[in-house]
Design an enzyme around this catalytic site. Structure first.
Site, PDB file in Angstrom:
ATOM      1  N   LEU A 258       0.846  -1.187   0.000  1.00  0.00           N
ATOM      2  CA  LEU A 258       0.000   0.000   0.000  1.00  0.00           C
ATOM      3  C   LEU A 258       0.884   1.240   0.000  1.00  0.00           C
ATOM      4  CD1 LEU A 258      -2.740   1.445   0.348  1.00  0.00           C
ATOM      5  CD2 LEU A 258      -2.455   1.129   2.824  1.00  0.00           C
ATOM      6  N   GLU A 259       0.553   2.192  -0.859  1.00  0.00           N
ATOM      7  CA  GLU A 259       1.319   3.443  -0.960  1.00  0.00           C
ATOM      8  C   GLU A 259       0.346   4.618  -0.900  1.00  0.00           C
ATOM      9  OE1 GLU A 259       4.601   3.836  -1.223  1.00  0.00           O
ATOM     10  OE2 GLU A 259       5.395   1.893  -1.877  1.00  0.00           O
TER      11      GLU A 259
END
Length: 547
Positions: A258-259
Site C-alpha cells: 500500500l502506498e
C-alpha cells in the site's frame, strides 16, 4: 481509549506508545495477544499482535492468516496509526472475522522508529516520524533474502510459523503528484502460480477496488511511470524476492504494498490505510475457503513443478490501460537554477485512461535438479534455508557422489555498494559433471517441497536475488594457489611441446587476440589453467546439483 494520532492528527505514535497500546489491548481482551517474536538490530524486541475471534492464536488449516506489516520504513507511519485504531475498533465492537487470524507487526523497523526526526522533505506531515534505515542503516525492504538484520531473521521465523495466505505492507509513496490518496501494487502476477494469479487479479483485486471506491478512496496502481509524468503510462512493479511481497510470493502468498500519497494531509493517509487494511481483511473473511484452497493447490503444484523462472522482464508488446486521476503537468523556469522545472497544476485535475504495462515474461529459467548438495562448511546458507522452512537431510556417512557442478564464468558488480553489498548481476556459468567427495553432515535438499521456489531462486547462482548474487559465496572467486613465472616457464614449454592440442589452442588464441599475444604472463596463465596444477575449486560454485 484514544491513540496519540487521534489526540493530535499531525502526530504519529512513538515506539513506547505503540507497544504500550497493544499491551493494553492484550490485557483488556481475551481475543488479543501480543508476543515477542525475536530481537531487532537495536536490541529491542520485535512484536507481533494477534487477533482471533476464537482465542486460538496459531495458524490453522481451516482459516486464513492475514499478515499486516507496519513501519518497515518508519518515516511512512500511516499503517502504524491505522492498525492501532483498527485493532481497537475490531475488539471493542466484537467484530473480529470468524475465519481469519489477523497478525499485525506493530512496527517492524524498531531502530528506525526510535531515530525520530524530519528526514522526508517531500512529505506532508506528521510533525516528526522515524527514519528509513534501521539501526545498521539497512533498508529492511531489501533484506528479505540476505537477512542480515536481526529484524529480518525474526520476521522470517514468524512468517514460516504463520504461513500466511495474504500479506499487506503499509507504505507512503514518493514521486509524482496526482489526486489519488491511495495507490498500491500487488504481488507481480506473472511470478505467482496461476491458481493464485488468476484469483488475485480477476476476483480479489476488483472486489478490493470496489470497496475502496465505496469508502471514497478510488485507487490506482502504484505510480511507477514510464516517462516524465504518469500520463506517459504506468509500469507494474517487479517485486523480486529481496522485497517483502516478493519474499511472500516465494511461498504462495499473494500480497499488497500500500502506498498512500506523501503530499496528501496526514489524516487522509491514515484513513486510507485503515480503509484498505480493513477491506482486505473483510474480503479474506468472505473468500476464506477459496483463498485456502488456492494456496493448497499452488503448494502441491510447486512440489511437482520442474521449471522455475530466475529473472523476469517487462513485456512491452502488451499494453493495457487504467483510469487515472491526475493533475496536468507543465514546465516553468526554476526559481533556484533558472532552468526548466516540472510542476503539477492542482487547478487542472483530470480523469482519463493512461497506458498500463503490467505483463512480465521469464528472462531466464532453470529445470530443478532432483536435489542440491550443500557442504556443511556453508553454515550461513544452511541456516538461511532452515529458518525459511526448507527441509534438509544430513548425509549419514562420507559419500562419493556424481554431481553437476557450476563454474562461474562471468558476472558484473557495481562500483559502489548497494545495501552493503556489491550485488552480482549478469551471472554466467558453465557446467561439468564431477565425482566429488562429500562428508557425513553435509546436506541434501530435495526439490519436492512447497518451498521449491525459494530453494531454486536462492541456490541457482543466476537468480536475481540468489545467495551468490548477494555475495554469500565470494570466497570461491579468489584463487588460492599461483605459479612463479620464472620457474613455470620451463614447465609450460615442456607441456606445450608434449601436447599438440594445447599448442594449437595457444597459437589460435595468439592469432585472434593481439593483446594476449603481446602479454607473456597471460600466455603462461592460459597454459597453467589447462594443467592439473590449477585448482579445481577456483570459481566452482559450492552448491551442487544431483540429477
Amino acid at each position: 481509549m484514544l491513540t496519540p494520532y487521534e489526540r493530535d492528527t499531525n502526530q504519529t505514535a512513538t515506539y513506547p506508545q505503540i507497544i504500550s497500546w497493544y499491551q493494553q489491548l492484550d490485557k483488556q481482551y481475551d481475543q488479543a495477544k501480543l508476543i515477542e517474536i525475536g530481537k531487532t538490530d537495536i536490541g529491542k524486541p520485535l512484536h507481533l499482535f494477534l487477533l482471533a475471534a476464537d482465542k486460538q492464536f496459531t495458524a490453522r488449516p481451516n482459516r486464513v492468516t492475514l499478515l499486516i506489516n507496519n513501519g518497515i520504513h518508519p518515516g511512512e507511519p500511516e499503517g502504524i496509526d491505522a492498525c492501532m485504531m483498527l485493532a481497537r475498533d475490531l475488539l471493542k465492537a466484537n467484530k473480529l472475522p470468524k475465519n481469519v487470524l489477523v497478525a499485525i507487526v506493530p512496527v517492524y523497523n524498531v531502530g528506525g522508529c526510535l531515530n525520530r526526526g524530519v528526514s522526508r522533505v517531500n512529505q506532508n506531515g506528521p510533525d516528526t516520524y522515524g527514519f528509513r534505515g534501521n539501526a545498521r542503516n539497512l533498508n529492511l525492504n531489501r533484506d528479505f533474502i540476505k537477512a542480515e538484520a536481526e529484524n529480518t531473521r525474526a520476521f522470517q521465523t514468524m512468517y514460516q510459523s504463520l504461513k500466511p495466505q495474504v500479506f499487506i505492507d503499509n507504505h507512503t509513496s514518493d514521486g509524482a503528484d496526482y489526486q489519488h490518496v491511495l495507490t498500491y501494487f500487488a504481488t507481480q502476477k506473472d511470478k505467482l502460480h496461476p491458481a493464485l494469479a488468476g484469483y488475485m487479479t480477476q476476483r480479489f483485486q476488483p472486489e478490493i477496488d470496489k470497496m475502496l471506491v465505496a469508502k471514497g478512496f478510488p485507487s490506482a496502481p502504484y505510480v511507477n511511470h514510464a516517462g516524465d509524468t504518469p500520463e506517459s503510462g504506468l509500469i507494474g512493479y517487479n517485486d523480486s524476492p529481496r522485497y517483502s511481497t516478493g519474499y511472500a510470493a516465494l511461498f504462495n502468498c499473494f500480497g499488497f504494498t500500500l502506498e498512500t500519497h506523501m503530499w496528501k494531509p496526514y489524516p487522509a493517509r491514515v484513513t486510507a490505510s485503515y480503509v484498505f487494511d480493513e477491506a482486505v481483511m473483510r474480503l479474506c473473511e468472505r473468500e476464506a475457503q477459496t483463498i485456502l484452497a488456492n494456496q493448497q493447490r499452488a503448494n502441491e503444484a510447486v512440489r511437482q513443478q520442474k521449471t522455475f523462472g530466475l529473472s523476469y522482464k517487462l513485456d512491452r508488446s502488451k499494453v493495457d490501460s487504467v483510469m487515472f486521476l491526475g493533475y496536468e503537468a507543465a514546465y516553468k523556469p526554476s526559481d533556484v537554477s533558472g532552468l526548466k522545472r516540472l510542476y503539477y497544476d492542482r487547478n487542472k485535475p483530470f480523469k482519463k485512461q493512461v497506458p498500463y504495462l503490467n505483463n512480465f515474461v521469464v528472462d531466464a529459467q532453470i529445470d530443478k535438479p532432483r536435489a542440491y548438495v550443500i557442504p556443511q562448511a556453508w553454515q550461513e546458507v544452511i541456516g538461511e534455508l532452515k529458518r525459511n522452512g526448507v527441509t534438509l537431510q544430513p548425509l549419514s556417512k562420507d559419500s562419493l557422489l556424481t554431481v553437476s557442478a557450476y563454474y562461474i564464468t562471468d558476472f558484473k558488480s557495481p562500483q559502489r555498494p548497494y545495501e552493503g553489498h556489491y550485488l552480482h548481476t549478469g551471472v554466467k556459468v558453465r557446467t561439468e559433471s564431477q565425482k566429488l567427495q562429500f562428508y557425513k553432515g553435509d546436506y541434501l535438499v530435495q526439490t519436492n517441497q512447497a518451498a521449491n521456489q525459494y530453494i531454486v531462486e536462492t541456490l541457482e547462482p543466476q537468480g536475481v536475488d540468489s545467495f551468490f548474487a548477494w555475495n554469500f559465496f565470494d570466497s570461491i572467486l579468489d584463487q588460492k594457489e599461483y605459479f612463479a613465472d620464472y620457474i613455470f616457464e620451463d614447465t609450460a614449454a615442456e607441456l606445450v611441446r608434449k601436447d599438440p592440442a594445447l599448442r594449437k589452442q595457444l597459437e589460435e588464441k595468439r592469432a585472434a587476440d593481439k593483446a594476449f599475444a603481446d602479454n607473456a604472463d597471460a600466455q603462461l596463465n592460459f597454459i597453467y589453467r589447462q594443467t592439473p596444477y590449477y585448482e579445481k575449486t577456483h570459481n566452482r560454485y559450492p552448491i551442487y546439483r544431483l540429477n
